[in-house]
Design an enzyme around this catalytic site. Sequence first.
Site, PDB file in Angstrom:
ATOM      1  N   ASN A  93       0.807  -1.222   0.000  1.00  0.00           N
ATOM      2  CA  ASN A  93       0.000   0.000   0.000  1.00  0.00           C
ATOM      3  C   ASN A  93       0.842   1.275   0.000  1.00  0.00           C
ATOM      4  O   ASN A  93       0.365   2.323  -0.450  1.00  0.00           O
ATOM      5  CB  ASN A  93      -0.908  -0.022   1.240  1.00  0.00           C
ATOM      6  N   TYR A 159       3.252   9.235 -11.519  1.00  0.00           N
ATOM      7  CA  TYR A 159       2.360   8.408 -10.692  1.00  0.00           C
ATOM      8  C   TYR A 159       1.565   7.423 -11.569  1.00  0.00           C
ATOM      9  O   TYR A 159       1.445   6.241 -11.246  1.00  0.00           O
ATOM     10  CB  TYR A 159       1.423   9.346  -9.938  1.00  0.00           C
ATOM     11  N   ALA A 161       2.363   6.265 -14.507  1.00  0.00           N
ATOM     12  CA  ALA A 161       3.270   5.240 -15.047  1.00  0.00           C
ATOM     13  C   ALA A 161       3.560   4.184 -13.994  1.00  0.00           C
ATOM     14  O   ALA A 161       3.542   2.972 -14.273  1.00  0.00           O
ATOM     15  CB  ALA A 161       4.572   5.894 -15.514  1.00  0.00           C
ATOM     16  N   ALA A 162       3.808   4.635 -12.756  1.00  0.00           N
ATOM     17  CA  ALA A 162       4.096   3.680 -11.674  1.00  0.00           C
ATOM     18  C   ALA A 162       2.883   2.798 -11.406  1.00  0.00           C
ATOM     19  O   ALA A 162       2.999   1.566 -11.284  1.00  0.00           O
ATOM     20  CB  ALA A 162       4.496   4.428 -10.404  1.00  0.00           C
TER      21      ALA A 162
END
Length: 254
Positions: A93, A159, A161-162
């Site tokens: 998370n 963000y 892309a991740a």
Amino acid sequence: MALSFSLEGKVALVTGGSQGIGESIANALGAAGAHVVVAARSEDKAAAVAQAITSSGGRAEALRLDVTVPASVSAAFKAIVEKHGKLDILVNNAGITDDGLILRMSKESWDKVLATDLTGVFLCAQEAAKVMLKKRVPGRIVNITSVVGLMGNPGQTNYAAAKAGVIGFTKALAREIGSRGITVNAVAPGYIETSMTDALSEDQRKALVGQIVLGRLGTAADVAGAVVYLASDAAAYVTGTCLNVSGGLYIGSS
Ligand code: NDP
């Protein structure tokens, strides 16, 4: 056979469990009966979450963990196995944002977000897979991605892309270790009520809610419910999927 959402006897690790969505996931796993290892860089905040779980009759402990540092990740998993002899559930998370339009985004900003949100997931899942395969547990890996990884968002190329990477990673790992009884799934929250959304003006909030089919922002508990399901025996036949928890903000294939 009766459906079971109970996590009695399971050991669960929640990265970034010290606040926000991770805290809610840790609470929900604890309420479902798991022993929860609440991990974050700030051990004090993680300890407060673990304390709250034990105060309400659950089992929990805190652990210092930086998901971007391989030595920190391997030490954390070593400590869990030494103490509990196994790990049944990993919830990846921990995540950060560092927004900026592409023309202004620095390489540092790109690297920082990828290191936490994607490489951190790889490092923790790799250690979890080692332990789960060795101990032959029907493990559960749940990766928290985002609808931004499915639909994109201006100002969040790093963000997005991740988080899209996490979805591909989830599907590949599910195929790799499914034959050993380990499931790997992702959960993609939409706009969730957090300190970030508290700062929105009334007009901004209205505009946001206008895009959501269910007509409200999500809560951390909405996300936690999806995680408990995927971690439970009730989801034994679910792997390689991405469960979209966005109230219909995004409806499409994942
Ligand atoms: P918060 O910023 O509230 O919490 C982030 C958590 O991650 C904290 O516990 C933080 O603790 C921990 N963390 C950050 N960096 C690291 C690190 N390097 N190693 C270990 N722990 C770390 O985030 P949210 O609750 O809002 O988000 C949780 C997850 O949900 C993230 O993956 C996020 O991308 C995703 N998400 C959130 C949405 C939202 O609306 N809030 C929407 C969609 C997805 P510490 O700083 O002490 O390490």
